[in-house]
Design a protein around this motif. Structure first.
Motif, mmCIF file in Angstrom:
data_model
loop_
_atom_site.group_PDB
_atom_site.id
_atom_site.type_symbol
_atom_site.label_atom_id
_atom_site.label_comp_id
_atom_site.label_asym_id
_atom_site.label_seq_id
_atom_site.Cartn_x
_atom_site.Cartn_y
_atom_site.Cartn_z
ATOM 1 N N GLY A 1 0.943 -1.195 -0.093
ATOM 2 C CA GLY A 1 -0.100 -0.101 -0.096
ATOM 3 C C GLY A 1 0.839 1.198 -0.090
ATOM 4 O O GLY A 1 0.284 2.240 -0.304
ATOM 5 N N ASN A 2 2.138 1.044 0.182
ATOM 6 C CA ASN A 2 3.004 2.210 0.276
ATOM 7 C C ASN A 2 3.795 2.459 -1.267
ATOM 8 O O ASN A 2 4.296 1.239 -1.665
ATOM 9 C CB ASN A 2 3.942 2.062 1.369
ATOM 10 C CG ASN A 2 3.393 2.545 2.515
ATOM 11 O OD1 ASN A 2 3.560 3.329 3.016
ATOM 12 N ND2 ASN A 2 3.139 1.547 3.302
ATOM 13 N N PHE A 3 4.165 3.400 -1.604
ATOM 14 C CA PHE A 3 4.935 3.514 -2.787
ATOM 15 C C PHE A 3 6.471 3.076 -2.286
ATOM 16 O O PHE A 3 7.056 3.382 -1.352
ATOM 17 C CB PHE A 3 5.401 4.884 -3.393
ATOM 18 C CG PHE A 3 5.893 4.999 -4.471
ATOM 19 C CD1 PHE A 3 5.748 4.827 -5.697
ATOM 20 C CD2 PHE A 3 7.466 5.446 -4.046
ATOM 21 C CE1 PHE A 3 6.607 4.994 -6.850
ATOM 22 C CE2 PHE A 3 8.395 5.396 -5.228
ATOM 23 C CZ PHE A 3 8.007 5.259 -6.532
ATOM 24 N N GLY A 4 6.961 2.010 -3.407
ATOM 25 C CA GLY A 4 8.313 1.382 -2.667
ATOM 26 C C GLY A 4 8.357 0.125 -2.081
ATOM 27 O O GLY A 4 9.430 -0.108 -1.559
ATOM 28 N N ALA B 1 7.564 5.335 0.785
ATOM 29 C CA ALA B 1 9.101 4.827 1.503
ATOM 30 C C ALA B 1 9.754 6.176 1.972
ATOM 31 O O ALA B 1 10.547 5.641 2.753
ATOM 32 C CB ALA B 1 9.770 3.997 0.436
ATOM 33 N N ALA B 2 9.601 7.303 1.483
ATOM 34 C CA ALA B 2 10.521 8.375 2.234
ATOM 35 C C ALA B 2 10.257 8.578 3.498
ATOM 36 O O ALA B 2 11.182 8.834 3.985
ATOM 37 C CB ALA B 2 9.976 9.707 1.082
ATOM 38 N N ARG C 1 12.782 5.618 -9.013
ATOM 39 C CA ARG C 1 12.769 5.994 -7.463
ATOM 40 C C ARG C 1 12.188 4.589 -6.831
ATOM 41 O O ARG C 1 12.879 4.532 -5.672
ATOM 42 C CB ARG C 1 11.695 7.086 -7.409
ATOM 43 C CG ARG C 1 11.417 7.630 -6.025
ATOM 44 C CD ARG C 1 10.441 8.652 -6.007
ATOM 45 N NE ARG C 1 10.558 9.144 -4.538
ATOM 46 C CZ ARG C 1 9.204 9.088 -3.814
ATOM 47 N NH1 ARG C 1 8.287 8.451 -4.524
ATOM 48 N NH2 ARG C 1 9.237 9.600 -2.711
ATOM 49 N N GLU C 2 11.463 3.855 -7.465
ATOM 50 C CA GLU C 2 11.148 2.872 -6.405
ATOM 51 C C GLU C 2 12.497 1.748 -6.511
ATOM 52 O O GLU C 2 12.561 1.311 -5.316
ATOM 53 C CB GLU C 2 10.097 2.040 -7.592
ATOM 54 C CG GLU C 2 9.407 0.750 -6.932
ATOM 55 C CD GLU C 2 8.284 0.087 -7.626
ATOM 56 O OE1 GLU C 2 7.242 -0.053 -7.216
ATOM 57 O OE2 GLU C 2 8.556 -0.284 -8.995
ATOM 58 N N GLN C 3 13.173 1.718 -7.552
ATOM 59 C CA GLN C 3 14.159 0.957 -7.516
ATOM 60 C C GLN C 3 15.322 1.293 -6.415
ATOM 61 O O GLN C 3 15.792 0.563 -5.823
ATOM 62 C CB GLN C 3 15.003 0.661 -8.925
ATOM 63 C CG GLN C 3 14.248 -0.092 -9.859
ATOM 64 C CD GLN C 3 13.961 -1.581 -9.561
ATOM 65 O OE1 GLN C 3 14.838 -2.209 -9.082
ATOM 66 N NE2 GLN C 3 12.713 -2.071 -9.686
#
Length: 527
Positions: free
Chosen positions: A340-343, A437-438, A476-478
């Motif tokens: 549910g979170n980016f990353g 993820a930030a 950014r995800e990587q």
């Protein structure tokens, strides 16, 4: 008997890419001590004289009203009724207008927001661009504030006119809207604060939300009343009371006997009893909350050796803790960036590495064949935290690690958290109100006293700095995937499990728990 409600994680996995705090209560300013019924039994659910009164039982008191100086999800869960954001997340965690009616990216570092007109603070002052500037520049410039790390990316807020502002960032900010929809972004009354000061604000907080402050009796209750000047839909309730009931059994008993309408953090063992009781039902949802161990890595500490940190991880049977203490209402994880979170990195979620024999071998290789000693801090105010810490202590002892467990009262625990003076090991829960993820890694880089540990890794710092300003979502995800792999290997944090949230609810109201754990009173309706 009503079937148990479960909010599936599937609903949040498909969040758009534009979407993207702790426990304990510190010593806080003296609260109002005006006369009231401090027992608060069945009167909470009664509508005396036609008044609509909602009562919610919470396990922890709010940490005061300085929205910039706490990282506490339970506090934000209450604050959302007092304070409004520029943008907000709805029940599906999709960003919507709140105090801003529209926004656009002018260039890579400038976002323009058009503000809602006619909004008033609870004392009657109008909400304008000056309040946005005051709020966001305070948190982005004062590095002593706990929320500074999440807003330091804002260089300046320029007033275009009375109802238009430009937010200037230090680089491209792919998660800016997420930052502005969470704790630390509640709009503050600049005129009131400049004239009255923070001490007055702490005893009489002023926001623009649907409910106004009535009184706060610390460690007992916070009372709010309807804001008749609220610009949104009319508030559902005349009064809303958040009763502080730390004891699980007492919270459940108050629900079963009609003393409260909603009980938060219900033990899993009590869910069936609530469901079968006449007049109540139960609800559960996954949360953003990950229970983790922060581990000192400073040279000279026994946990500076990565083999010791790995041994600690392998000594802990996470699934056994989930099964015995949480009754299955949690999921083991090796990352804080959960679905549910980016990353979110799927291969690190739902997994554990329990191997006590390997843990013993690692300790032997590190020179601790005869065992080692360390100090383990945890909150003693939460029964689940206490039981979890005690079980971890026993598991560590099985491999030769003698952990001196210090169960701290919440004010002492919070003092250590604020001062970043925990010992070698600390049990701590964190949420992720940004859904990105930030936030999970916002305070781990090599910032000395500003970091959550003394961990230092130049590659992690480089990756996090690059990801923070990278507008290419795939890249950014990587970058966040690589950070999670490094953390999983080096273990300055040992992630244990993602916790579910259990609620007990009176049949007189309708309420669906949210993934972000916010307790919006106006999302509770009277049947």
């Amino acid at each position: 008997m009503r079937k148990l409600v479960s909010v599936s994680m599937v609903l949040v996995v498909a969040l758009t890419l534009v979407l993207a705090g702790c426990s304990s209560k510190p010593s806080s300013p003296a609260a109002s001590s005006s006369s009231t019924d401090t027992k608060g039994t069945a009167q909470s659910s009664a509508n005396a004289g036609g008044s609509k009164h909602l009562t919610i039982a919470i396990p922890y008191d709010v940490q005061g009203f300085d929205i910039h100086n706490h990282n506490n999800t339970p506090t934000e869960a209450v604050h959302v009724n007092l304070f409004s954001y520029l943008v907000k997340k709805n029940e599906k965690q999709v960003i919507e207008p709140d105090l801003a009616v529209s926004w656009e990216s002018i260039d890579d570092t400038t976002w323009r927001f058009v503000l809602r007109q006619g909004v008033k603070f609870h004392n009657g002052d109008p909400f304008t661009s000056a309040d946005v500037k005051y709020t966001l520049e305070r948190v982005s410039k004062d590095d002593k504030l706990l929320e500074y790390g999440n807003y330091k990316q804002i260089k300046e807020v320029k007033i275009v006119d009375e109802y238009t502002v430009d937010i200037i960032t230090d680089g491209p900010q792919p998660a800016l809207l997420n930052r502005l929809s969470r704790l630390g972004s509640g709009m503050l009354p600049s005129k009131y604060l400049e004239e009255q000061g923070w001490e007055k604000f702490q005893s009489n907080p002023i926001g623009t939300g649907p409910y106004k402050f009535k009184q706060w009796i610390r460690d007992d209750r916070l009372e709010l009343v309807r804001n008749p000047d609220y610009v949104g839909d009319a508030p559902n309730w005349d009064e809303v009371t958040f009763r502080v009931i730390p004891e699980d059994a007492t919270r459940v008993a108050e629900l079963l006997t009609g003393g409260v309408d909603i009980a938060v953090n219900v033990p899993a063992i009590d869910m069936d009893r609530i469901e079968s009781n006449e007049g109540t039902h139960a609800a559960a949802t996954p949360t953003q909350r990950v229970i983790q161990l922060n581990v000192r890595t400073k040279e000279g500490t026994v946990t500076a050796d990565p083999r010791v940190r790995e041994a600690i991880d392998l000594a802990i049977d996470k699934q056994a803790i989930v099964d015995s203490i949480y009754m299955g209402a949690a999921t083991p994880t090796r990352t804080r960036v959960t679905p549910g979170n980016f990353g979110a990195k799927a291969d690190l979620f739902g997994t554990s590495l329990y191997d006590p024999e390997r843990a013993k071998q690692l300790l032997k290789e590190a020179g601790y064949e005869k065992g080692l000693k360390l100090t383990f801090n945890a909150s003693g105010d939460s029964s689940k935290d206490k039981e979890t810490a005690e079980l971890i202590t026993a598991m560590l002892a099985e491999v030769g690690i003698e952990a001196k467990l210090e169960l701290l009262e919440n004010s002492a625990y919070q003092e250590k958290f604020r001062g970043r003076t925990f010992d070698e090991l600390v049990l701590i829960p964190f949420g992720n109100s940004m859904f990105d993820a930030a936030l999970a890694f916002s305070r781990i880089s090599t910032q000395g006293a500003k970091g959550e540990t003394d961990y230092s890794n130049a590659e992690v710092d480089r990756l996090l700095a690059a990801a923070e300003t990278n507008m290419n979502a795939k890249e950014r995800e990587q970058q966040y995937f690589k950070v999670q792999d490094i953390i999983a290997q080096e273990r300055p944090f040992i992630y244990l499990f993602q916790e579910n949230a259990n609620f007990g609810i009176s049949d007189r109201v309708e309420f669906s728990p949210r993934l972000d754990e916010m307790l919006y009173a106006d999302q509770v309706t009277l049947k």
